[in-house]
Design an enzyme around this catalytic site. Structure first.
Site, PDB file in Angstrom:
ATOM      1  N   ASN A 265     -19.020  -9.472  -2.949  1.00 28.24           N
ATOM      2  CA  ASN A 265     -20.238  -8.942  -2.294  1.00 28.24           C
ATOM      3  C   ASN A 265     -21.494  -9.411  -3.014  1.00 28.24           C
ATOM      4  O   ASN A 265     -22.507  -9.702  -2.383  1.00 28.24           O
ATOM      5  CB  ASN A 265     -20.188  -7.417  -2.209  1.00 28.24           C
ATOM      6  CG  ASN A 265     -19.354  -6.953  -1.037  1.00 28.24           C
ATOM      7  OD1 ASN A 265     -19.778  -7.045   0.113  1.00 28.24           O
ATOM      8  ND2 ASN A 265     -18.142  -6.495  -1.322  1.00 28.24           N
TER       9      ASN A 265
ATOM     10  N   ASP B 295     -20.183   8.834  -1.890  1.00 25.52           N
ATOM     11  CA  ASP B 295     -20.172   8.289  -0.525  1.00 25.52           C
ATOM     12  C   ASP B 295     -20.821   9.229   0.494  1.00 25.52           C
ATOM     13  O   ASP B 295     -20.565   9.126   1.695  1.00 25.52           O
ATOM     14  CB  ASP B 295     -18.735   7.928  -0.072  1.00 25.52           C
ATOM     15  CG  ASP B 295     -18.104   6.864  -0.947  1.00 25.52           C
ATOM     16  OD1 ASP B 295     -18.820   5.937  -1.358  1.00 25.52           O
ATOM     17  OD2 ASP B 295     -16.892   6.971  -1.230  1.00 25.52           O
TER      18      ASP B 295
ATOM     19  N   LEU C   3     -17.490   0.535  -9.522  1.00 23.03           N
ATOM     20  CA  LEU C   3     -16.501   1.592  -9.321  1.00 23.03           C
ATOM     21  C   LEU C   3     -16.625   2.739 -10.320  1.00 23.03           C
ATOM     22  O   LEU C   3     -15.642   3.378 -10.672  1.00 23.03           O
ATOM     23  CB  LEU C   3     -15.091   0.978  -9.330  1.00 23.03           C
ATOM     24  CG  LEU C   3     -14.890  -0.123  -8.267  1.00 23.03           C
ATOM     25  CD1 LEU C   3     -13.490  -0.695  -8.335  1.00 23.03           C
ATOM     26  CD2 LEU C   3     -15.198   0.361  -6.857  1.00 23.03           C
ATOM     27  N   LYS C   4     -17.838   2.996 -10.756  1.00 21.62           N
ATOM     28  CA  LYS C   4     -18.047   4.107 -11.661  1.00 21.62           C
ATOM     29  C   LYS C   4     -19.030   5.063 -10.979  1.00 21.62           C
ATOM     30  O   LYS C   4     -20.000   4.620 -10.364  1.00 21.62           O
ATOM     31  CB  LYS C   4     -18.667   3.547 -12.950  1.00 21.62           C
ATOM     32  CG  LYS C   4     -18.663   4.509 -14.083  1.00 21.62           C
ATOM     33  CD  LYS C   4     -19.226   3.850 -15.328  1.00 21.62           C
ATOM     34  CE  LYS C   4     -19.404   4.899 -16.381  1.00 21.62           C
ATOM     35  NZ  LYS C   4     -20.420   4.570 -17.342  1.00 21.62           N
TER      36      LYS C   4
ATOM     37  N   GLY D  59     -16.651  -9.466  -7.400  1.00 26.04           N
ATOM     38  CA  GLY D  59     -18.029  -9.815  -7.072  1.00 26.04           C
ATOM     39  C   GLY D  59     -18.211 -10.652  -5.815  1.00 26.04           C
ATOM     40  O   GLY D  59     -19.191 -11.387  -5.709  1.00 26.04           O
TER      41      GLY D  59
ATOM     42  N   HIS E  82     -19.348   0.516   1.072  1.00 21.21           N
ATOM     43  CA  HIS E  82     -18.020   1.148   1.029  1.00 21.21           C
ATOM     44  C   HIS E  82     -17.156   0.549   2.140  1.00 21.21           C
ATOM     45  O   HIS E  82     -17.623   0.415   3.269  1.00 21.21           O
ATOM     46  CB  HIS E  82     -18.152   2.676   1.192  1.00 21.21           C
ATOM     47  CG  HIS E  82     -16.829   3.358   1.079  1.00 21.21           C
ATOM     48  ND1 HIS E  82     -16.218   3.587  -0.130  1.00 21.21           N
ATOM     49  CD2 HIS E  82     -15.972   3.809   2.034  1.00 21.21           C
ATOM     50  CE1 HIS E  82     -15.050   4.170   0.077  1.00 21.21           C
ATOM     51  NE2 HIS E  82     -14.874   4.307   1.379  1.00 21.21           N
TER      52      HIS E  82
ATOM     53  N   ASN F 161     -25.120   1.491  -1.634  1.00 19.48           N
ATOM     54  CA  ASN F 161     -23.727   1.171  -1.948  1.00 19.48           C
ATOM     55  C   ASN F 161     -23.041   0.624  -0.708  1.00 19.48           C
ATOM     56  O   ASN F 161     -23.377   0.996   0.411  1.00 19.48           O
ATOM     57  CB  ASN F 161     -23.017   2.461  -2.400  1.00 19.48           C
ATOM     58  CG  ASN F 161     -21.540   2.240  -2.713  1.00 19.48           C
ATOM     59  OD1 ASN F 161     -21.186   1.294  -3.428  1.00 19.48           O
ATOM     60  ND2 ASN F 161     -20.680   3.090  -2.181  1.00 19.48           N
TER      61      ASN F 161
HETATM   62  C1  GAR Z   1     -15.420  -4.073  -1.905  1.00 18.64           C
HETATM   63  O1  GAR Z   1     -14.471  -4.012  -0.856  1.00 18.64           O
HETATM   64  C2  GAR Z   1     -16.310  -2.852  -1.885  1.00 18.64           C
HETATM   65  O2  GAR Z   1     -16.622  -2.418  -0.600  1.00 18.64           O
HETATM   66  C3  GAR Z   1     -15.432  -1.842  -2.593  1.00 18.64           C
HETATM   67  O3  GAR Z   1     -14.845  -2.568  -3.643  1.00 18.64           O
HETATM   68  C4  GAR Z   1     -14.713  -3.946  -3.264  1.00 18.64           C
HETATM   69  C5  GAR Z   1     -15.367  -4.815  -4.306  1.00 18.64           C
HETATM   70  O4  GAR Z   1     -15.155  -6.179  -4.063  1.00 18.64           O
HETATM   71  N1  GAR Z   1     -16.208  -0.727  -3.044  1.00 18.64           N
HETATM   72  C6  GAR Z   1     -15.765   0.538  -3.037  1.00 18.64           C
HETATM   73  O5  GAR Z   1     -14.637   0.838  -2.705  1.00 18.64           O
HETATM   74  C7  GAR Z   1     -16.770   1.575  -3.480  1.00 18.64           C
HETATM   75  N2  GAR Z   1     -16.322   2.898  -3.208  1.00 18.64           N
HETATM   76  P1  GAR Z   1     -16.071  -7.314  -4.714  1.00 18.64           P
HETATM   77  O6  GAR Z   1     -16.150  -7.048  -6.219  1.00 18.64           O
HETATM   78  O7  GAR Z   1     -15.319  -8.594  -4.407  1.00 18.64           O
HETATM   79  O8  GAR Z   1     -17.421  -7.250  -4.063  1.00 18.64           O
END
Ligand code: GAR
Length: 195
Positions: free
Chosen positions: A16, A144, A84-85, A14, A103, A101
């Site tokens: 982000n 994506d 991630l689902k 989390g 990425h 989203n």
């Molecule tokens: C982040 O790097 C995000 O961009 C990626 O997962 C991580 C989550 O980190 N998302 C993906 O790869 C989606 N396809 P966080 O839980 O610390 O925000």
């Protein structure tokens, strides 16, 4: 102006989500407010971050239950922040053009089904690209594949490991790009509402 009601969907650490919370506190996000955080994983640290900031946080493993609570809370914008689902077509249609989203690559590189989290950076290093970055995009039925909202490039350095690169992409791109995009879209949605 009435603020856009935001739900943030998470699965992991989390950071982000934290960037969005911090941007809300500092005023970078002023047209929207996080009304709900939902995780599909019980042990997601992101849930704790939400609770620590007084934001309603729920565990939702079932899409129908998630849709129900999103409607009850009057959510207008859904932010996938390390969620991630893959969401179903029905879910996406219910919030058409209202799901975004983040990425961790420059789409269309290193993206699509099965390409998430640390794997994205592993693939970028394996390929040998010299520049990567992050992308914020609308979510449609193609993983994506939705319209790009914003991108930011990040340089790859000699000796990078997937972990080092992931951290740099987060610090230099994701945590800046996502809050800005959230504000921009919240402002557009809020403008369409009546006081
Ligand atoms: C982040 O790097 C995000 O961009 C990626 O997962 C991580 C989550 O980190 N998302 C993906 O790869 C989606 N396809 P966080 O839980 O610390 O925000």
């Amino acid at each position: 102006m009435l603020k856009t009601k935001i739900a943030v969907l998470v699965s992991g650490g989390g950071t982000n989500l934290q960037a969005i919370i911090d941007a809300q506190k500092s005023g970078i996000i002023k047209s929207g407010e996080i009304a709900l955080v939902a995780s599909n994983k019980a042990d997601a640290y992101a849930l704790k971050r939400a609770e620590a900031n007084g934001i309603k946080a729920v565990l939702m493993t079932d899409e129908a239950a998630l849709l129900k609570i999103l409607r009850e809370e009057g959510i207008e914008l859904i932010v996938l922040a390390g969620f991630l689902k893959i969401l179903s077509k029905e879910f996406i249609q219910a919030y058409e053009n209202r799901i975004i989203n983040i990425h961790p690559s420059l789409i269309p590189s290193f993206c699509g089904k099965g390409c998430y989290g640390l794997h994205v950076h592993e693939k970028a290093l394996e390929y040998g690209v010299k520049v990567t970055g992050a992308t914020v995009h609308y979510v449609n039925e193609i993983p994506d594949g939705g319209q790009i909202i914003a991108q930011k490039a990040v340089e790859i350095q000699d000796g990078d490991t997937p972990e080092i690169l992931q951290k740099r992409v987060m610090e230099q791109a994701e945590w800046i790009l996502l809050p800005r995009a959230v504000e921009e879209i919240s402002r557009k949605l809020a403008k369409g509402k009546i006081e």
